[in-house]
Structure formats: C-alpha cells, structure tokens
Design a protein around this motif. Structure first.
Motif, PDB file in Angstrom:
ATOM      1  N   LYS A 583       0.801  -1.236   0.000  1.00 13.28           N
ATOM      2  CA  LYS A 583       0.000   0.000   0.000  1.00 13.28           C
ATOM      3  C   LYS A 583       0.833   1.285   0.000  1.00 13.28           C
ATOM      4  N   LEU A 586      -0.655   3.955  -2.260  1.00 10.89           N
ATOM      5  CA  LEU A 586      -1.848   4.616  -1.716  1.00 10.89           C
ATOM      6  C   LEU A 586      -1.467   5.583  -0.598  1.00 10.89           C
ATOM      7  N   ASN A 587      -0.517   5.157   0.236  1.00  9.02           N
ATOM      8  CA  ASN A 587      -0.156   5.975   1.392  1.00  9.02           C
ATOM      9  C   ASN A 587       0.740   7.150   1.047  1.00  9.02           C
ATOM     10  N   SER A 590      -1.587   9.427  -2.454  1.00  6.82           N
ATOM     11  CA  SER A 590      -2.982   9.867  -2.344  1.00  6.82           C
ATOM     12  C   SER A 590      -3.526  10.339  -3.692  1.00  6.82           C
ATOM     13  N   CYS A 591      -3.407   9.499  -4.683  1.00 14.76           N
ATOM     14  CA  CYS A 591      -3.933   9.841  -6.005  1.00 14.76           C
ATOM     15  C   CYS A 591      -5.413   9.463  -6.050  1.00 14.76           C
ATOM     16  N   MET A 594      -6.602   6.069  -7.538  1.00 19.69           N
ATOM     17  CA  MET A 594      -6.220   4.764  -6.990  1.00 19.69           C
ATOM     18  C   MET A 594      -7.067   4.435  -5.776  1.00 19.69           C
ATOM     19  N   TYR A 595      -7.457   3.178  -5.671  1.00 15.71           N
ATOM     20  CA  TYR A 595      -8.155   2.752  -4.466  1.00 15.71           C
ATOM     21  C   TYR A 595      -7.764   1.316  -4.148  1.00 15.71           C
ATOM     22  N   LEU A 596      -8.342   0.815  -3.050  1.00 14.97           N
ATOM     23  CA  LEU A 596      -7.976  -0.502  -2.573  1.00 14.97           C
ATOM     24  C   LEU A 596      -9.072  -1.483  -2.962  1.00 14.97           C
ATOM     25  N   THR A 600      -9.096  -8.287  -2.492  1.00 16.20           N
ATOM     26  CA  THR A 600      -7.695  -8.729  -2.559  1.00 16.20           C
ATOM     27  C   THR A 600      -6.783  -7.918  -1.649  1.00 16.20           C
ATOM     28  N   ASP A 601      -7.268  -6.748  -1.174  1.00 16.54           N
ATOM     29  CA  ASP A 601      -6.476  -5.836  -0.348  1.00 16.54           C
ATOM     30  C   ASP A 601      -5.321  -5.208  -1.144  1.00 16.54           C
TER      31      ASP A 601
ATOM     32  N   VAL B 103      -9.994   9.922  -1.199  1.00 15.02           N
ATOM     33  CA  VAL B 103      -8.624   9.520  -0.909  1.00 15.02           C
ATOM     34  C   VAL B 103      -8.410   9.307   0.593  1.00 15.02           C
ATOM     35  N   TYR B 119     -14.555   0.255   3.532  1.00 16.71           N
ATOM     36  CA  TYR B 119     -15.146   1.307   2.694  1.00 16.71           C
ATOM     37  C   TYR B 119     -16.643   1.428   2.991  1.00 16.71           C
TER      38      TYR B 119
END
Lengths: 629, 207
Positions: A583, A586-587, A590-591, A594-596, A600-601, B103, B119
């Motif tokens: 991650k 993501l961390n 912070s675009c 993009m997401y999680l 699948t994590d 975000v 989420y």
C-alpha cells in the motif's frame, strides 16, 4: 454554462440564465466599458473567463489579465483618468494587493466612469480570509454598491457607471461568493458604443498627488462624498418594502434570505434594502429607525450597517432597539443561509417554524462517519510528483513555505509540504525570514502565475540580501486554480493574441539567481529527487538562493487535449500477481485515481479517472505498476 | 407554478454537475418557469464534494432551506448522504449506485493493519436514506449508460429518472429536448436512449 458568444449578442429583450459573474461580463458591454483589467481570483473568475473570449469580438475594447491586482487597478484607473469607462475586478484579498493605488485613485478621481468589482468570500470557499471589503469604501471614501442577485448585478452595474461619472469617483462594486455563483434569468439591454480613442488632457495638479496637491484633494473628496450622499438619499437602489412593526435593514444576498424567511414564517416586517451602502442614505435610514421600536440588521460578515445604524440612532437621539451581531443574533463569520435568518427572526419575534431543526440536526449526526471529501490535487497533477520529490529529498525535515494556488493543497497528508503562507508571493519572502533565524533547510514552492504576479520583488530581495533558500517554481503553464487563465509565461494575452512568453528560468537568471535549472517532473521521479537534493546542498554551501523550475502542464489541460484528439497513451495498471499489498502507492501519493480492492487488499487504478502521469510506477517498490505496451 | 420546487444536485468535482444543472435550467426556462440556482465553483472542482441548489417556480433566495428539497439528485451515492439535511420528509432521492472512495477514506482503509476499517457501502447509504424517505431511486447509471451506447451519458440517465416522478414540474418532453440540445451532436442518439432507460428504471423504482 453560457457561452461567451451568447453574451455578445445584440439582442435587447433576450433573457438568459446567467451567473452574476456572467451578468457582469454582459454589463461591461451594455455600459460601454472601454477597458477591463484584472488578475483572476475566485469567486470573481468567471467575469474574466468570459471577457477574454468576448474581447476579440468587441470593437474598441481592451481586456487584459494583468500580472497582479495592483497593476490591474493602475491600468484601469489610468484609463478612467484619461476619460473612458473602465473596470477592475478582483477577489477580496486582491483588493488588499491593490490597496495602494485604491486610496490615491479616490483622491485624484476619474473623468470616465470606473467600477472596481470586489468579490468577498464569506465561508472562505476559496480564500485565505473573509475580510469585509466594505470597510475599504469607508476608509478610502469611495462610493459602494452591493447587488443581491444576477439581474441586479447587471442593472446596478449600469447605474454604478452613471453614479461614478456624476461624482468623478470610482465605485466599489462589492459582491459575495453566493451572489457571484447564483444563476438566474437576466434580461439583455442595448449595447453601448465605446470611443476608439480619447485625448489625454494634462492636469498634473490634480492627478499627481504630491503633498501640496493631496492636501487640496482630500477636502475635495469629502465634498464629493457629500454629493454622493445626496444621490444615495433619493436612489431607488435604497428602497423600503413590506409593512410591519418590525424593521429589517439588509443588503446583498442576505436580503434574499430575509424575504425567504419572512415568507416561510408568514411574518410581517418592513424591509429597508440598501443597494448603495456608502455613502449611506443617512436621512432615510434615520427616518426608518424612528418608525420602528425594533430594527433587525441582517448582513453577512462584519457589523458594517449595524454600526452605522447605532451611530445614527445616537446622533439623532432615536429611541430604537437595534438587534444584530452585537447581541449575538447573528454571527460575524461564515456565509448566511435561510436557516440562519429564520432561526434569528424566530428568536427575535418569539415565534416558531414548522421545520424540525432537532430532527434535521440528528440526521447530520448520523452522518458523522461519512468520510470527508475535501478538494485535492487531481489525478495526474504534476505537483504531486514535485512535492513527493521535495519531501523525499529532504526527508520531510525541511521547512516548506507555500504560496497561493492549487499547490497549497499539498498541506494535506501524505505530501505535507506547506508550512507557512500569508498571501500571494509570500513563499519566497517568508523563506527569507525563516532562513535568517533558523539553521534549517528551506524549500519554498510557488506556481508560475503567482511567480509572475508577486514573487519577483521577493526573489530580488533573496538574491541581493543573500538569503539561503531553495525555491521550486511549479510551472504548470497556466493559472490553474481559478480556471486556466493565461499569464505572462503562457504566450497568450487577455485579447487571445499570441505573444512571446516570458520564461521562468530566464527571468530568475535575469534577477541574478546563480543556480537555476528546469526539469520535467514526469521524466524521472528519482531524477527529480536528486535535483532537489542537489539544490538544497548547493544553497547550504553557497549561502544564496537557488531556483528549480518543475515544468509540466496542468493535468486538466493534458486531459482536455487527449479528449479533443481522442489519442490516449497506453493505460497504467497494477499487476496483481506482483503487488504485495504493501500500500505504499496509496499511502505516499494519495492519487484520487487509486483505491484498494476490498477483496484482494491490493491497489487498483481506476481507469476512467487516471490521467496517465505514471508517477505511481516509480513509487512501487515491487515494480507492480505497469503501463501496457 | 404556485409553489417552488427544490432540487439539490450533489456529486464529485469533474462529474459534470454544472452541465446537468444547465440542462435542467434550460428546460425550465424553455417551459416558461422561473429558476434560481446556488452553485459551487472554483477550488472544490478538484475531486471535492460539490452541490447545486436548483429552485424552480417562485425562487426567492439561491439556497434551499434545510428540510425543503423535493428532490435530491446525486451522481455519486455517498454524496446523497452528505446533503441529507436538505431533503424534505419523503422527498425523492435519485442517485447513481456508483461510489467514488475519497482519498482520505482509502488511506484510512489502507493504513488499518487489522483490516477492520471498511469502505462505505451502498447498502449503508441506502439504510441511512431510508430513515428520511422511502422514495429512493438507486440506478446503475453507468451500466444503463453503457447499454445506451455511451458510458458518458450517465447524467442523462439520472435526468430521465427525474422525469419519471409524477410531481416533477417540467414535462418529460421538455426535459428530453433540453438534454438533446445541449449534448454534443454526435452523442444525441445515445443520450436519448440513456434518458429513456433512466425514465424506465425510475418508474420501476417508484412503483
């Protein structure tokens, strides 16, 4: 969504649904304004955004995006001194930038009509403060008007020019965000012709306020304001409507909330609606106070009208309860709403409303866990790469003076590269102050438009006084935050003409900066980190300022270009076999694209939102983010 | 029109909320109705939450009083909840089932090593909405748009659904004409189809 072309139509009687800002742009045509100069600032931006595309089609008309508000006011003020109608437009803090010429302009006065549009921003939707510009009119002795809605924004503007010419003074035309961004039907009137040229008649003992001249001009100015007060006394822009024991004094958009609240409550009141709020119609206002035992003052921000009402009541010994901010019925912060006015009137008149506020407030409490959605740097924004590099190169330990633009959004995690900000151009100057009293590394940042608007004197200061500071100029080829206006680095003028652009690197070198480099933040993220590190090291060793220009177009411009041509680069994707779900992407970035993946994590790129910058590729330690061949 | 009909549009910067509001504005003006809107411009365009207050009939101020919106049109599901204080009891909600995770939320989910932070889900949105109204039209706007032949016609799906509401002050035909006159000419057929699919789906939801 009205097109500038529609605003040009010579079609009296035609009605269009317009923002007040669009209505003002149309008003420029109907008032026969010869010249408009401004520096863009939300909430006033759409005025310039429309005028720049209208300008090439209007005979005898000149429009410019000036380098800053001070310049704009001097350009427009001089045109009005020469004898044509002119306009300057700015947001609230923009008038602070233009304060110096503002006060002189009132002393010398104008020959042609002039209007200064200032858009205040209660609630600070897009500003660093919510100061109330009406006090400029009071302090500078300039007439002041406040429209309430789009139709009035245009009709009042036409009257402002007449008023300006009668008293030979510019008129401050004050709107607020809610007025600027209200859309309502506006009726077109005749277009007024503009003179091609006028002769500048010399009158230095009026227009050059050396002390001996200024001493004569000040009493003249006060005399003009006395004349203006007579006009204000009888103007239909200050009107009384409704009947009732309760009196209400109001102006601007608050007037519409008052009418809405009275309608909602089925309450009677007599309203004094003020369109000219300096000089006030003192006789009319005093008479109004005399007619009521209780008068409520409803105005956003400072108790401007309220204080005047109290002054007049005391001066003329009127027995009246004036109810407003002083007793806490209304707030001095944030924009008002129908609810705020309904609640205050209920309290004052001791009545009830059918709206169950408790139930509504409990609904909002239920939503407390809804994740917030603040504005942030767009997907594909070059600033994200630049700030990632600045932070990585300095390990987050340098001081990061920021400036005014989209890039101030880097205040948010994970970029966190905004530590101090006062105003336009403060990046470089605050860096100098901090450099002198700390031993820390300093990496300031500023956008290209702000660089030309306000950084140049600060940069000269840094060079001459040898301040050890690094400055990154985030050159995204436009004034992005306010809606993509051109600036001196773009090669386009307000008249939509192509000219030779100024280059940030050349300008910095010309000002005497010895270390200046330009880099494309998308070429290599590692390279960008290296450049920042090198610059900081150079500054430490040489004890003088250095400039790094990080140059790549705004993501919204790039995206618009791709939509136009239909040509898109191969898509970026996360190879889920290689992704270890660390991650980091993501961390650290912070675009918004993009997401999680909850199952699948692992990280996922949202294809329709991605703007193809590829910054994430370099951030992934596994090399799992790839671009299709 | 005796009474003002209030619509609150909600969405995320970049979704085309302003165009949607302009379409409805044109439809209302063409139908001879008075309109006033209060919009968000500027800073909030950068993926932030945005809204448009849209008032038809006898609008007085640009802002809808709390608890007075007859309809809430959300282009993203969680944004419907963000402005729930404006909806009147049993007002209509027309929303896309699409959720765009902010975000900050992604970061909270990603940083939680225990994987307990989840989420926000569509069912959570619907559950909250049901506390205020039973009239919720949740549409797979993207699916319907693709079915209409163009993924970018989601807004026409939502407007089409509004036409399905019996008390909506603008006729379905006026609405559709306004949509078709403002969208790019080459997308007209897809938008017409999207509008119809929205109306069908909306009618089904309200029954």
């Amino acid at each position: 969504m009205t097109k500038p072309k529609e605003l040009l139509e010579d079609a009296p009687g035609k009605t269009l649904l317009l923002l007040a800002n669009e209505a003002i742009a149309r008003g420029v045509l109907e008032a026969g304004v010869r010249l408009v100069a401004l520096y863009p600032g939300t909430p006033s931006s759409e005025i310039g955004n429309n005028l720049t595309f209208m300008a090439p089609h209007i005979p005898n008309f000149y429009f410019e995006f000036s380098t800053n508000e001070k310049v704009a006011l001097e350009v427009a003020g001089a045109a009005a001194v020469a004898g044509v109608r002119s306009m300057m437009v700015c947001k609230g803090p923009g008038l602070n930038v233009a304060a110096d010429p503002f006060f002189s302009l009132a002393y010398v006065g104008v020959r042609g009509g002039m209007v200064i549009v200032v858009a205040d921003d209660p609630s600070m939707w897009s500003s660093q403060n919510e100061n109330d510009s009406r006090y400029y009119a009071l302090m500078g002795n300039m007439p002041l008007m406040e429209p309430s809605d789009p139709a009035e924004a245009k009709s009042m503007l036409l009257e402002a020019y007449e008023f300006s010419e009668k008293v030979e003074l510019p008129v401050l035309f004050r709107t607020t965000t809610r007025v600027n961004h209200t859309r309502a039907p506006v009726r077109f009137h005749e277009i007024r012709e503009r003179p091609a040229q006028v002769e500048f008649e010399k009158e230095p003992y009026r227009f050059v306020p050396v002390p001996s001249v200024a001493r004569l001009r000040h009493p003249w100015l006060l005399g003009q304001i006395a004349k203006a007060r007579e006009i204000s006394e009888t103007s239909h822009l200050n009107f009384i409507e409704g009947t009732g024991d309760l009196g209400i004094i109001t102006s601007g958009v608050a007037y519409t909330y008052v009418v809405e609240a009275l309608d909602h409550l089925g309450m009677n009141a007599e309203i004094l609606k003020l369109g000219i709020t300096h000089p006030l119609p003192e006789q009319k206002l005093t008479d109004f106070l005399r007619m009521h035992e209780r008068v409520v003052v409803v105005e956003e921000l400072e108790p401007y009208l309220e204080t005047h009402a109290r002054r007049l009541a005391q001066l003329h010994r009127v027995e009246v309860d004036i109810l407003g901010k002083e007793q806490g019925y209304f707030s001095r912060t944030m924009e008002y709403s129908p609810r705020i006015v309904i609640e205050a009137l209920c309290k004052i008149a001791d009545c009830n409303t059918c709206i169950n506020w408790d139930e509504i407030d409990s609904r909002m409490k239920d939503m407390a866990d809804l994740p917030p959605r603040p504005p942030l740097l767009c997907a594909g924004c070059p600033h994200r790469a630049s700030y990632f590099a600045i932070r990585t190169a300095t390990r987050g330990k340098a001081i990061y003076p920021s400036d005014i633009g989209c890039y101030t959004l880097s205040i948010a995690p994970p970029l966190e590269t905004a530590d101090i900000l006062f105003d336009m151009g403060s990046s470089i100057s605050t860096a100098c102050g901090i450099a002198q009293v700390t031993g820390q590394d300093i990496v300031a940042s500023v956008g290209d438009s702000t660089f030309f608007a306000s950084v140049l004197p600060g940069l000269v200061n840094a060079v001459y006084n040898k301040h050890p500071v690094s400055l990154v100029v985030l050159d995204n080829r436009t004034t992005a935050m306010t809606g993509h206006q051109p600036h001196p680095g773009t090669g386009i003028t307000g008249m939509q003409e192509q000219v030779e652009p100024l280059d940030v690197e050349d300008v910095a070198k010309g000002l005497g900066v010895k270390y200046v480099k330009t880099i494309n933040p998308f070429d290599s993220l590692a390279g960008l980190v290296r450049e920042v590190r090198e610059m900081v090291k150079w500054v430490r060793e040489n004890h003088e300022p250095a400039v790094l220009v990080s140059k790549a177009p705004c993501a919204l411009l790039t995206a618009a270009e791709m939509r136009k041509t239909g040509e898109y680069p191969p898509r970026f994707y996360v190879d889920s076999d290689m992704c270890t779900a660390c991650k980091r992407c993501l961390n650290r970035l912070s675009c918004p694209a993009m997401y999680l993946d909850s199952v699948t994590d692992k990280a996922v790129i949202d294809e329709p939102l991605c703007n193809y910058c590829g910054t994430c590729v370099a951030v992934c330690p596994q090399g799992a983010i790839k671009q299709e061949e | 029109m005796e009474k003002t009909y209030n619509i609150l549009f909600a969405g995320v910067g970049g979704q085309g909320l302003m165009l949607l509001s302009a379409v409805l504005g044109k439809a209302a003006v063409d139908a001879g109705l008075d309109v006033m809107t209060g919009e968000t411009h500027g800073l909030a365009q950068r993926s932030g939450s945005i809204y448009v207050h849209f008032r038809i009939g006898k609008p007085i101020s640009p802002l809808i009083p709390y608890g007075s919106a007859d309809m809430l049109i959300a282009m993203e599901a969680t944004e419907a909840l963000r402005y729930i204080e404006y909806l009147k009891d049993d007002g209509v909600v027309i929303m896309s089932k699409n959720i765009m995770h902010p975000v900050a939320e992604t970061k909270a989910v990603a940083l939680d090593k225990t994987r307990k932070t989840k989420y926000y889900t569509l069912s959570a949105v619907e559950e909250q909405l049901r506390k205020v109204t039973s009239r919720v039209i949740a549409l797979d706007s993207l699916g319907l748009a693709i079915q209409a032949g163009n993924a970018r016609t989601e807004n026409s799906v939502l407007i089409g659904a509004a036409a399905a509401c019996p008390d909506f002050p603008i006729s379905s035909e006026d609405l559709k004409n306004a949509v078709l006159s403002l969208v790019p000419p080459k997308t007209r057929d897809a938008n017409a189809k999207a509008f119809e699919l929205g109306t069908e789906a909306g009618t089904a939801c309200l029954q």
